[in-house]
Scaffold this motif. Structure first.
Motif, short mmCIF file in Angstrom:
data_model
loop_
_atom_site.label_atom_id
_atom_site.label_comp_id
_atom_site.label_asym_id
_atom_site.label_seq_id
_atom_site.Cartn_x
_atom_site.Cartn_y
_atom_site.Cartn_z
N SER A 42 0.83 -1.21 0.00
CA SER A 42 0.00 0.00 0.00
C SER A 42 0.86 1.26 0.00
CB SER A 42 -0.89 0.01 1.25
OG SER A 42 -1.52 1.28 1.38
N SER B 285 -0.01 3.73 1.73
CA SER B 285 -0.35 4.47 2.95
C SER B 285 0.89 4.86 3.77
CB SER B 285 -1.34 3.68 3.80
OG SER B 285 -0.79 2.43 4.10
N PHE C 168 -5.83 10.59 -0.12
CA PHE C 168 -5.60 9.18 -0.42
C PHE C 168 -6.92 8.48 -0.71
CE2 PHE C 168 -4.15 4.81 1.20
CZ PHE C 168 -3.54 4.49 -0.02
N LYS D 239 -8.64 5.10 -1.17
CA LYS D 239 -8.28 3.71 -0.82
C LYS D 239 -8.92 2.65 -1.71
CE LYS D 239 -7.29 4.50 4.08
NZ LYS D 239 -8.00 5.72 4.52
N ASP D 240 -10.07 2.97 -2.29
CA ASP D 240 -10.72 1.96 -3.13
C ASP D 240 -11.43 2.62 -4.31
OD1 ASP D 240 -12.98 3.06 -1.93
OD2 ASP D 240 -12.99 1.54 -0.36
N GLY E 81 -14.08 5.15 -3.69
CA GLY E 81 -13.52 6.41 -3.23
C GLY E 81 -13.27 7.40 -4.36
N GLU F 140 -4.99 4.04 -4.31
CA GLU F 140 -4.20 2.93 -3.77
C GLU F 140 -3.49 2.18 -4.91
OE1 GLU F 140 -2.30 1.56 -1.82
OE2 GLU F 140 -3.60 1.01 -0.13
N THR G 102 -3.15 -3.70 -6.65
CA THR G 102 -4.07 -4.30 -5.69
C THR G 102 -5.17 -5.04 -6.45
OG1 THR G 102 -3.73 -2.37 -4.28
CG2 THR G 102 -5.67 -3.71 -3.80
#
Ligand code: ADP
Ligand code: MG
Length: 373
Positions: free
Chosen positions: A77, A79, A95, A97-98, A101, A116, A120
């Motif tokens: 990630s 992050s 940010f 994340k998915d 989002g 992200e 992924t």
């Protein structure tokens, strides 16, 4: 080969609030203290991130909202490195994340976001159309500013261009221009220095430059591979199992191919080029007009085996020649040596640079209509 069909940012009239999704390259090496979790990851070398800044600034200053999409290999990630990314870019980053989002990012009227790690999602590496379409949804324009992934047929690089008007960012323009210059520079006075590992990426470059340069100097594992192919004794040195086939189309007796004469040997392994070879290489560098370098001369991560890489880097930095260098480990090495600003051009591409120099058509550039039909 020509670039007239590729759209660049000067072809794009940016209006305030325009929604841009941009493929960037933040795949940097990280440092982690032993036993530390992902939360403590620290960026070891930020060159690639800094190279994104120009285009990001240009788009944001023109009033666009930009969602950056990128992958990272050292961790799962983004992050853990987000605060460092924000500080290197001098911007706040939202940010995302998915995939859901993304819709919120677009609605919330934010200016700069980062999705992200694109890897992924399995659709990324599969160059999946549905995934690419989901990424594109809600945006007006796609920009690719990630030269280093242009050799990858991935959704955020290739398939996405099917769903949005697509433009090349400033870094793509600069990289292709500089590497094209390196390829078309006259053979006289041009030398190529090739080190590091992975014969599958290095051998094609040697093959393409050997007849088109004054000399190709080799070090690193690729030198071991060549010595082995020539039937020479290399003890327990590291070799690439695929090398024999990859080297088969290259005339290993070509006098322009310069193999090290001596090595620094440890436990029967050739781990760096020796002092005679260093002198030899430095002499050739001093007399060159154009130098292309990729790949460390030895296991430079260990101080005992970094002399060859250091001498080559220093000689190129000190030379009057135009110099083009690249490769993740090569950049890490010159950055540690404090020499990264001493070359004419430093490519952000490792595999992409080598593929481009070998004359391959890169799928990411193809998708931007870089090549003639
Ligand atoms: P780049 O990332 O610059 O393209 P590569 O990834 O091809 O470079 O190669 C770098 C790696 O090759 C480094 O980890 C280095 O330690 C290793 N290497 C170079 N020479 C040797 C050698 N003689 N024996 C073992 N490893 C080597
Ligand atoms: Mg590498």
């Amino acid at each position: 080969r020509c670039r007239i069909t590729m759209k660049t940012l000067s072809d794009l009239a940016i209006s305030s609030g325009q929604k841009i999704i941009m493929r960037v390259d933040f795949d940097v090496p990280l440092l982690r203290s032993s036993g530390a979790s992902e939360r403590q990851a620290v960026i070891a070398e930020s060159f690639r991130i800094e190279k994104q800044k120009e285009t990001i600034d240009y788009l944001l200053d023109s009033g666009a909202a930009v969602l950056m999409i990128a992958h990272i290999s050292a961790v799962d990630s983004f992050s853990s490195i987000l605060p460092q990314l924000a500080s290197l870019l001098g911007r706040e980053i939202k940010f995302v994340k998915d995939l859901e989002g993304i819709d919120n990012f677009l609605k919330a009227d934010q200016s700069l976001g980062l999705l992200e790690n694109t890897r992924t999602w399995s659709g990324e590496r599969e160059n999946d159309s549905a995934f690419a379409q989901r990424l594109a949804q809600g945006f007006d324009v796609y920009v690719n500013n990630a030269f280093a992934v242009c050799h990858r047929e991935h959704a955020s690089v290739v398939a996405i261009t099917q769903y949005l008007p697509s433009y090349a960012g400033q870094l793509i323009i600069k990289e292709t221009q500089e590497l094209q210059k390196a390829m078309s520079a006259p053979a006289e006075g041009k030398i190529v220095i090739m080190g590091g590992a992975k014969a599958s990426t290095k051998a094609p470059v040697i093959k393409s430059f050997l007849p088109n340069s004054e000399a190709v100097l080799v070090g690193g594992v690729i030198a071991n591979d060549i010595l082995k192919a020539q039937g020479k004794e290399i003890g327990k040195s590291i070799v690439d199992d695929e090398a024999a086939a990859l080297l088969s189309g290259i005339d290993l007796a070509d006098p322009r191919l310069i193999i090290p004469k001596d090595f620094i040997i440890n436990k029967e392994k050739f781990l760096d080029i020796g002092s005679e070879s260093v002198n030899d290489f430095v002499e050739k560098i001093k007399n060159a007009k154009f130098i292309i370098w990729n790949g460390p001369m030895g296991l430079f991560e260990d101080e005992r085996f970094m002399a060859g890489t250091k001498a080559v880097a220093q000689a190129i930095a000190d030379s009057q020649a135009l110099s083009v260098i690249g490769g993740g480990d090569t950049i890490l090495a010159v950055s540690k040596l404090g020499l990264i600003h001493r070359f004419s051009f430093v490519s952000t591409g490792g595999g992409a640079m080598l593929a481009f120099l070998a004359g391959d058509r890169l799928p990411g550039l193809e998708a931007l209509s870089y090549y003639d039909q």
